[in-house]
Scaffold this active site. Structure first.
Site, PDB file in Angstrom:
ATOM      1  N   ARG A  85     -38.900 -12.067   8.866  1.00 13.16           N
ATOM      2  CA  ARG A  85     -38.943 -12.613   7.522  1.00 13.16           C
ATOM      3  C   ARG A  85     -37.901 -13.715   7.372  1.00 13.16           C
ATOM      4  O   ARG A  85     -36.733 -13.526   7.662  1.00 13.16           O
ATOM      5  CB  ARG A  85     -38.661 -11.508   6.521  1.00 13.16           C
ATOM      6  CG  ARG A  85     -38.458 -12.003   5.122  1.00 13.16           C
ATOM      7  CD  ARG A  85     -38.433 -10.811   4.216  1.00 13.16           C
ATOM      8  NE  ARG A  85     -37.896 -11.162   2.927  1.00 13.16           N
ATOM      9  CZ  ARG A  85     -38.082 -10.405   1.863  1.00 13.16           C
ATOM     10  NH1 ARG A  85     -38.787  -9.305   1.962  1.00 13.16           N
ATOM     11  NH2 ARG A  85     -37.572 -10.739   0.723  1.00 13.16           N
ATOM     12  N   ARG A  94     -42.005 -16.277   2.181  1.00 16.00           N
ATOM     13  CA  ARG A  94     -41.615 -15.222   3.111  1.00 16.00           C
ATOM     14  C   ARG A  94     -42.785 -14.847   4.020  1.00 16.00           C
ATOM     15  O   ARG A  94     -43.942 -14.901   3.598  1.00 16.00           O
ATOM     16  CB  ARG A  94     -41.079 -13.997   2.383  1.00 16.00           C
ATOM     17  CG  ARG A  94     -42.027 -13.179   1.541  1.00 16.00           C
ATOM     18  CD  ARG A  94     -42.341 -13.693   0.144  1.00 16.00           C
ATOM     19  NE  ARG A  94     -41.237 -14.175  -0.647  1.00 16.00           N
ATOM     20  CZ  ARG A  94     -40.446 -13.413  -1.394  1.00 16.00           C
ATOM     21  NH1 ARG A  94     -40.627 -12.138  -1.416  1.00 16.00           N
ATOM     22  NH2 ARG A  94     -39.516 -13.960  -2.117  1.00 16.00           N
ATOM     23  N   ASP A  97     -43.474  -9.507   2.745  1.00 14.00           N
ATOM     24  CA  ASP A  97     -42.744  -8.793   1.703  1.00 14.00           C
ATOM     25  C   ASP A  97     -43.435  -7.443   1.526  1.00 14.00           C
ATOM     26  O   ASP A  97     -44.665  -7.399   1.421  1.00 14.00           O
ATOM     27  CB  ASP A  97     -42.841  -9.600   0.400  1.00 14.00           C
ATOM     28  CG  ASP A  97     -41.813  -9.152  -0.608  1.00 14.00           C
ATOM     29  OD1 ASP A  97     -40.670  -9.584  -0.494  1.00 14.00           O
ATOM     30  OD2 ASP A  97     -42.161  -8.352  -1.505  1.00 14.00           O
ATOM     31  N   ASP A  99     -43.220  -4.110  -0.893  1.00 16.85           N
ATOM     32  CA  ASP A  99     -42.611  -3.465  -2.059  1.00 16.85           C
ATOM     33  C   ASP A  99     -43.219  -2.083  -2.266  1.00 16.85           C
ATOM     34  O   ASP A  99     -44.451  -1.932  -2.224  1.00 16.85           O
ATOM     35  CB  ASP A  99     -42.861  -4.290  -3.332  1.00 16.85           C
ATOM     36  CG  ASP A  99     -42.068  -5.581  -3.341  1.00 16.85           C
ATOM     37  OD1 ASP A  99     -40.982  -5.616  -2.740  1.00 16.85           O
ATOM     38  OD2 ASP A  99     -42.543  -6.552  -3.960  1.00 16.85           O
TER      39      ASP A  99
END
Ligand code: GSY
Length: 173
Positions: A85, A94, A97, A99
Site C-alpha cells: 500500500r 491506495r 484499503d 476496513d
C-alpha cells in the site's frame, strides 16, 4: 477454541491493477484466519473525500473468523502492507484499503477500532455492495440504500470464479 464470529469487510483499490489488488487482498485474508462466506460484486466508484484521485474499485466480503477484533484488524493491516500500500495523502490513492464494517452485533469504541464502522452509513461505495450482498443486514442496522456514484463492474459470481483460480479448490469459496 474461540467460537466463530461473522465479519463484513470493505475492500477498495485505486492504484495499479485494481481488480488484481482486490483478488490478492481477499486471498491474503483467506489465508490468514478468515473463511469465505459471501462476497458482493465489484463496483467502480467515484472517490469520496479527497476527490482529485482516480476512481476506486470497491467490494464487500462476508467472512467468518475465530480472530479477536484487534487480531482481525491486524490481519487487515497486514493485507494492506502485503499489497505494498502506498499512500502519501491521508485520504489519497491506495493499492488496497481494508476496513472492518461489522463483527457480529459488536459495538466497540476502542482507539484503534470503532464498530460498526463510523462512516459506513454515509458511503455509497460501502452501502451499494453491502445491500446487494446482504439486504437483511441493511434492515437490521437501518442503513440507507445509497447507490449514487457507483456502477457494477463485475458480478459477484465472476469475482468468486477468479478468486477460486487463485486460492485453489480447498479455499472453500
Ligand atoms: O475508506 C476507504 C478509502 N476511500 C475510498 C474508497 O474505498 N472508495 C471511494 N469511492 N472513495 C474513497 N475515499 C476513501 S478515503
Amino acid at each position: 477454541m474461540k467460537p466463530f464470529a461473522q465479519t463484513w469487510l470493505s475492500l477498495g483499490s485505486n492504484l495499479g491493477d485494481r481488480l488484481e489488488n482486490l483478488l490478492a487482498g481477499t486471498a491474503f485474508l483467506l489465508s490468514h484466519g478468515l473463511e469465505w462466506k459471501n462476497g458482493s460484486g465489484v463496483y467502480e466508484t467515484e472517490p469520496v473525500g479527497y476527490t482529485a484521485q482516480p476512481a476506486f474499485l470497491n467490494m464487500v466480503i462476508h467472512a467468518k473468523t475465530r480472530l479477536s477484533p484487534l487480531a482481525l484488524l491486524e490481519v487487515c493491516q497486514q493485507a494492506e502492507k502485503a499489497l505494498l500500500r502506498q499512500r502519501t495523502i491521508r485520504w489519497g490513492p491506495r493499492t488496497l484499503d481494508v476496513d472492518i464494517l461489522l463483527i457480529d452485533d459488536l459495538i466497540l469504541h476502542l482507539s484503534a477500532l470503532t464498530l460498526p464502522h463510523p462512516r459506513m452509513a454515509e458511503r455509497a461505495f460501502v452501502l451499494g455492495p453491502l445491500g446487494e450482498m446482504d439486504p437483511g443486514l441493511m434492515t437490521k442496522w437501518t442503513l440507507p440504500h445509497l447507490t449514487e456514484g457507483i456502477r457494477l463492474q463485475m458480478p459477484a459470481s465472476d469475482f468468486r470464479d477468479r478468486l477460486s483460480r487463485i486460492i485453489g479448490e480447498d479455499g472453500a469459496v
